[in-house]
Design a protein around this motif. Structure first.
Motif, PDB file in Angstrom:
ATOM      1  N   ARG A 225       0.826  -1.203   0.000  1.00 47.42           N
ATOM      2  CA  ARG A 225       0.000   0.000   0.000  1.00 47.42           C
ATOM      3  C   ARG A 225       0.862   1.255   0.000  1.00 47.42           C
ATOM      4  O   ARG A 225       1.969   1.271   0.536  1.00 47.42           O
ATOM      5  N   ARG A 226       0.312   2.300  -0.596  1.00 43.52           N
ATOM      6  CA  ARG A 226       0.947   3.615  -0.553  1.00 43.52           C
ATOM      7  C   ARG A 226      -0.110   4.625  -0.124  1.00 43.52           C
ATOM      8  O   ARG A 226      -1.196   4.677  -0.714  1.00 43.52           O
ATOM      9  N   SER A 227       0.201   5.424   0.904  1.00 44.46           N
ATOM     10  CA  SER A 227      -0.768   6.376   1.452  1.00 44.46           C
ATOM     11  C   SER A 227      -0.200   7.790   1.438  1.00 44.46           C
ATOM     12  O   SER A 227       1.011   7.984   1.555  1.00 44.46           O
ATOM     13  N   GLN A 228      -1.097   8.755   1.312  1.00 48.65           N
ATOM     14  CA  GLN A 228      -0.695  10.168   1.354  1.00 48.65           C
ATOM     15  C   GLN A 228      -1.781  10.977   2.043  1.00 48.65           C
ATOM     16  O   GLN A 228      -2.979  10.771   1.811  1.00 48.65           O
ATOM     17  N   ALA A 229      -1.358  11.918   2.918  1.00 49.92           N
ATOM     18  CA  ALA A 229      -2.292  12.771   3.647  1.00 49.92           C
ATOM     19  C   ALA A 229      -2.398  14.141   2.977  1.00 49.92           C
ATOM     20  O   ALA A 229      -1.394  14.737   2.583  1.00 49.92           O
ATOM     21  N   THR A 230      -3.621  14.646   2.860  1.00 45.67           N
ATOM     22  CA  THR A 230      -3.896  15.969   2.305  1.00 45.67           C
ATOM     23  C   THR A 230      -4.925  16.651   3.184  1.00 45.67           C
ATOM     24  O   THR A 230      -5.911  16.027   3.595  1.00 45.67           O
ATOM     25  N   TRP A 231      -4.713  17.933   3.492  1.00 52.58           N
ATOM     26  CA  TRP A 231      -5.663  18.709   4.290  1.00 52.58           C
ATOM     27  C   TRP A 231      -6.753  19.233   3.354  1.00 52.58           C
ATOM     28  O   TRP A 231      -6.463  19.924   2.389  1.00 52.58           O
ATOM     29  N   VAL A 232      -8.020  18.883   3.615  1.00 54.87           N
ATOM     30  CA  VAL A 232      -9.081  19.166   2.648  1.00 54.87           C
ATOM     31  C   VAL A 232     -10.346  19.672   3.344  1.00 54.87           C
ATOM     32  O   VAL A 232     -10.520  19.541   4.558  1.00 54.87           O
ATOM     33  N   ALA A 233     -11.245  20.232   2.522  1.00 55.44           N
ATOM     34  CA  ALA A 233     -12.612  20.490   2.947  1.00 55.44           C
ATOM     35  C   ALA A 233     -13.374  19.173   2.839  1.00 55.44           C
ATOM     36  O   ALA A 233     -13.349  18.523   1.793  1.00 55.44           O
ATOM     37  N   VAL A 234     -14.011  18.756   3.911  1.00 60.16           N
ATOM     38  CA  VAL A 234     -14.674  17.456   3.936  1.00 60.16           C
ATOM     39  C   VAL A 234     -15.837  17.440   2.952  1.00 60.16           C
ATOM     40  O   VAL A 234     -16.677  18.347   2.971  1.00 60.16           O
ATOM     41  N   PRO A 235     -15.905  16.457   2.054  1.00 54.21           N
ATOM     42  CA  PRO A 235     -17.041  16.361   1.134  1.00 54.21           C
ATOM     43  C   PRO A 235     -18.366  16.295   1.893  1.00 54.21           C
ATOM     44  O   PRO A 235     -18.432  15.836   3.036  1.00 54.21           O
ATOM     45  N   ALA A 236     -19.431  16.756   1.232  1.00 58.29           N
ATOM     46  CA  ALA A 236     -20.739  16.889   1.884  1.00 58.29           C
ATOM     47  C   ALA A 236     -21.225  15.578   2.497  1.00 58.29           C
ATOM     48  O   ALA A 236     -21.882  15.585   3.545  1.00 58.29           O
ATOM     49  N   ASP A 237     -20.902  14.458   1.876  1.00 57.08           N
ATOM     50  CA  ASP A 237     -21.399  13.172   2.384  1.00 57.08           C
ATOM     51  C   ASP A 237     -20.872  12.832   3.772  1.00 57.08           C
ATOM     52  O   ASP A 237     -21.471  12.017   4.488  1.00 57.08           O
ATOM     53  N   TRP A 238     -19.754  13.428   4.185  1.00 54.33           N
ATOM     54  CA  TRP A 238     -19.159  13.097   5.481  1.00 54.33           C
ATOM     55  C   TRP A 238     -18.976  14.311   6.390  1.00 54.33           C
ATOM     56  O   TRP A 238     -18.492  14.169   7.506  1.00 54.33           O
ATOM     57  N   SER A 239     -19.353  15.496   5.930  1.00 53.00           N
ATOM     58  CA  SER A 239     -19.153  16.699   6.743  1.00 53.00           C
ATOM     59  C   SER A 239     -20.176  16.766   7.868  1.00 53.00           C
ATOM     60  O   SER A 239     -21.297  16.293   7.748  1.00 53.00           O
ATOM     61  N   ARG A 240     -19.773  17.362   8.988  1.00 51.24           N
ATOM     62  CA  ARG A 240     -20.645  17.507  10.154  1.00 51.24           C
ATOM     63  C   ARG A 240     -21.170  18.922  10.316  1.00 51.24           C
ATOM     64  O   ARG A 240     -22.080  19.169  11.098  1.00 51.24           O
ATOM     65  N   ARG A 241     -20.577  19.849   9.602  1.00 51.34           N
ATOM     66  CA  ARG A 241     -20.950  21.256   9.727  1.00 51.34           C
ATOM     67  C   ARG A 241     -20.445  22.001   8.497  1.00 51.34           C
ATOM     68  O   ARG A 241     -19.698  21.446   7.682  1.00 51.34           O
ATOM     69  N   VAL A 242     -20.850  23.261   8.371  1.00 51.86           N
ATOM     70  CA  VAL A 242     -20.374  24.093   7.264  1.00 51.86           C
ATOM     71  C   VAL A 242     -18.873  24.336   7.413  1.00 51.86           C
ATOM     72  O   VAL A 242     -18.357  24.529   8.517  1.00 51.86           O
ATOM     73  N   ASN A 243     -18.158  24.271   6.291  1.00 52.01           N
ATOM     74  CA  ASN A 243     -16.702  24.490   6.274  1.00 52.01           C
ATOM     75  C   ASN A 243     -15.950  23.464   7.129  1.00 52.01           C
ATOM     76  O   ASN A 243     -14.933  23.786   7.753  1.00 52.01           O
ATOM     77  N   ASP A 244     -16.442  22.255   7.159  1.00 54.21           N
ATOM     78  CA  ASP A 244     -15.778  21.191   7.903  1.00 54.21           C
ATOM     79  C   ASP A 244     -14.463  20.826   7.220  1.00 54.21           C
ATOM     80  O   ASP A 244     -14.373  20.779   5.982  1.00 54.21           O
ATOM     81  N   VAL A 245     -13.423  20.575   8.009  1.00 50.99           N
ATOM     82  CA  VAL A 245     -12.110  20.244   7.464  1.00 50.99           C
ATOM     83  C   VAL A 245     -11.569  18.987   8.144  1.00 50.99           C
ATOM     84  O   VAL A 245     -11.942  18.646   9.263  1.00 50.99           O
ATOM     85  N   ALA A 246     -10.679  18.292   7.434  1.00 52.40           N
ATOM     86  CA  ALA A 246     -10.084  17.064   7.966  1.00 52.40           C
ATOM     87  C   ALA A 246      -8.952  16.644   7.045  1.00 52.40           C
ATOM     88  O   ALA A 246      -8.722  17.257   5.986  1.00 52.40           O
ATOM     89  N   PHE A 247      -8.240  15.596   7.427  1.00 53.25           N
ATOM     90  CA  PHE A 247      -7.248  15.009   6.535  1.00 53.25           C
ATOM     91  C   PHE A 247      -7.922  13.972   5.640  1.00 53.25           C
ATOM     92  O   PHE A 247      -8.725  13.160   6.100  1.00 53.25           O
ATOM     93  N   GLU A 248      -7.586  14.030   4.364  1.00 54.48           N
ATOM     94  CA  GLU A 248      -7.969  12.986   3.423  1.00 54.48           C
ATOM     95  C   GLU A 248      -6.767  12.079   3.226  1.00 54.48           C
ATOM     96  O   GLU A 248      -5.684  12.542   2.828  1.00 54.48           O
ATOM     97  N   ILE A 249      -6.916  10.801   3.517  1.00 55.04           N
ATOM     98  CA  ILE A 249      -5.850   9.826   3.315  1.00 55.04           C
ATOM     99  C   ILE A 249      -6.174   9.050   2.047  1.00 55.04           C
ATOM    100  O   ILE A 249      -7.119   8.260   2.023  1.00 55.04           O
ATOM    101  N   THR A 250      -5.433   9.304   0.982  1.00 52.88           N
ATOM    102  CA  THR A 250      -5.644   8.559  -0.257  1.00 52.88           C
ATOM    103  C   THR A 250      -4.698   7.371  -0.278  1.00 52.88           C
ATOM    104  O   THR A 250      -3.519   7.481   0.076  1.00 52.88           O
ATOM    105  N   ARG A 251      -5.225   6.226  -0.702  1.00 56.07           N
ATOM    106  CA  ARG A 251      -4.447   4.989  -0.672  1.00 56.07           C
ATOM    107  C   ARG A 251      -4.613   4.229  -1.969  1.00 56.07           C
ATOM    108  O   ARG A 251      -5.695   4.178  -2.544  1.00 56.07           O
ATOM    109  N   THR A 252      -3.524   3.624  -2.407  1.00 54.53           N
ATOM    110  CA  THR A 252      -3.563   2.660  -3.505  1.00 54.53           C
ATOM    111  C   THR A 252      -3.006   1.350  -2.973  1.00 54.53           C
ATOM    112  O   THR A 252      -2.048   1.340  -2.192  1.00 54.53           O
TER     113      THR A 252
END
Length: 323
Positions: A225-252
């Motif tokens: 596996r290869r993983s990378q962290a990016t600081w992002v605006a949380v997509p609407a499907d997982w956001s808890r509030r307006v302008n929600d932010v979190a790390f997105e961990i993309t993996r292959t």
């Protein structure tokens, strides 16, 4: 280093794996019902008689990549080790799979939905005790729907960053004694580990060897596996509030699998290769996984000695933290 997990406190039902934890998308895509559909189709196929050597499956078709999230207007936190916080967390896990028998016009669509609860409690040793329950599990395929038993418990002990902790032990097929055992096995693996402090652009690679299930067959999976962290605006499907932010961990991930056992009264050998892409959304301040989305593609060969069939399984998965 390997460790074991006891299911329902029964030390006789164990499995072992590398302490670098599993890719939630690859492991959860191997839901028992998909495997049972593959094996049932394989055992009903018409092939020439006579045992034949099991070939190495060809590479699977490429798994589609999740759409990247948008850049946020909020600065990321100062990098620090990720730690899960105590609490009760409930997730919905949805899989939409298509299993196609190669060289035939046979295909099956399978949708599964599981609801899983995790209760995380700190221990004096500095570890986390985790009590989990598969609250419900339902399957819908081309021939109808079938809800399954709810209230299946499991337990974990983990380091604060999510790395599971247990003494070394040998592999065991005990977890595969029933199809629902594989559902419990997959649910345990929703706890994702983060071996380094998260910061924008952080990358890491790991490899692992696990024993998992395809239906009631124990299967050894070897993954890179290869993983990378990016600081992002949380997509609407997982956001808890307006302008929600979190790390997105993309993996292959790339995986090879092999196993054997009895299915439908026959001795069956299974081999395959797979690849997957996923995106996980993690709040480092609250110590929680908000959700995930991913795709995987696996090419399988099922061989009973007198019959052999190749299948392609593609899976789209969504994991959502329920509020």
């Amino acid at each position: 280093m390997y460790f074991t997990i006891d299911v329902d406190g029964d030390s006789g039902r164990r499995r072992s794996m590398a302490t670098t934890h599993h890719d939630v998308m690859i492991r959860l895509s191997r839901v028992a019902v998909v495997a049972l559909a593959v094996l049932a189709t394989a055992c009903g196929s018409s092939r020439s008689a006579g045992p034949t050597p099991l070939p190495t499956p060809a590479a699977p078709p490429a798994a589609a990549k999740p759409v990247p999230a948008a850049a946020p207007n909020v600065a990321p936190p100062v990098p620090h080790p990720f730690a899960y916080l105590p609490g009760v967390y409930r997730y919905e896990i949805r899989n939409d799979a298509v299993v196609t028998a190669q060289g035939t016009d046979r295909a099956d669509t399978i949708a599964t939905r599981a609801v899983v609860t995790y209760r995380i409690t700190p221990r004096d040793s500095g570890l986390l005790g985790i009590e989990g329950t598969v609250d419900s599990f339902a399957v819908v395929n081309s021939r109808g729907s079938s809800p399954m038993t709810a209230g299946l418990p499991f337990t974990l002990t983990a380091l604060p960053n999510g790395t599971l902790h247990a003494p070394p032990a040998a592999d065991s097929a005990g977890v595969c004694t029933t199809p629902l055992g594989a559902v419990v096995s997959a649910s345990r693996e929703l706890l994702v580990s983060f071996p380094i402090a998260l910061a924008p652009g952080t990358q890491w690679t790991d490899s692992l060897v696990t024993t998992t299930c395809r239906g009631t067959l124990p299967v050894v999976a070897r993954s890179e596996r290869r993983s990378q962290a990016t600081w992002v605006a949380v997509p609407a499907d997982w956001s808890r509030r307006v302008n929600d932010v979190a790390f997105e961990i993309t993996r292959t991930s790339t995986t090879s699998i092999a196993g054997e056992g009895r299915a439908a009264g026959r001795q069956v050998a299974l081999s395959g290769t797979g690849e997957g892409n996923s995106a996980l959304y993690v709040d480092p301040e609250l110590g929680v996984l908000l959700g995930a989305v991913g795709n995987s593609s696996t090419r399988l060969i099922v061989d009973s000695g007198t019959q052999r069939q190749e299948f392609v399984q593609t899976v789209r998965q969504r994991v959502t933290l329920l509020h």
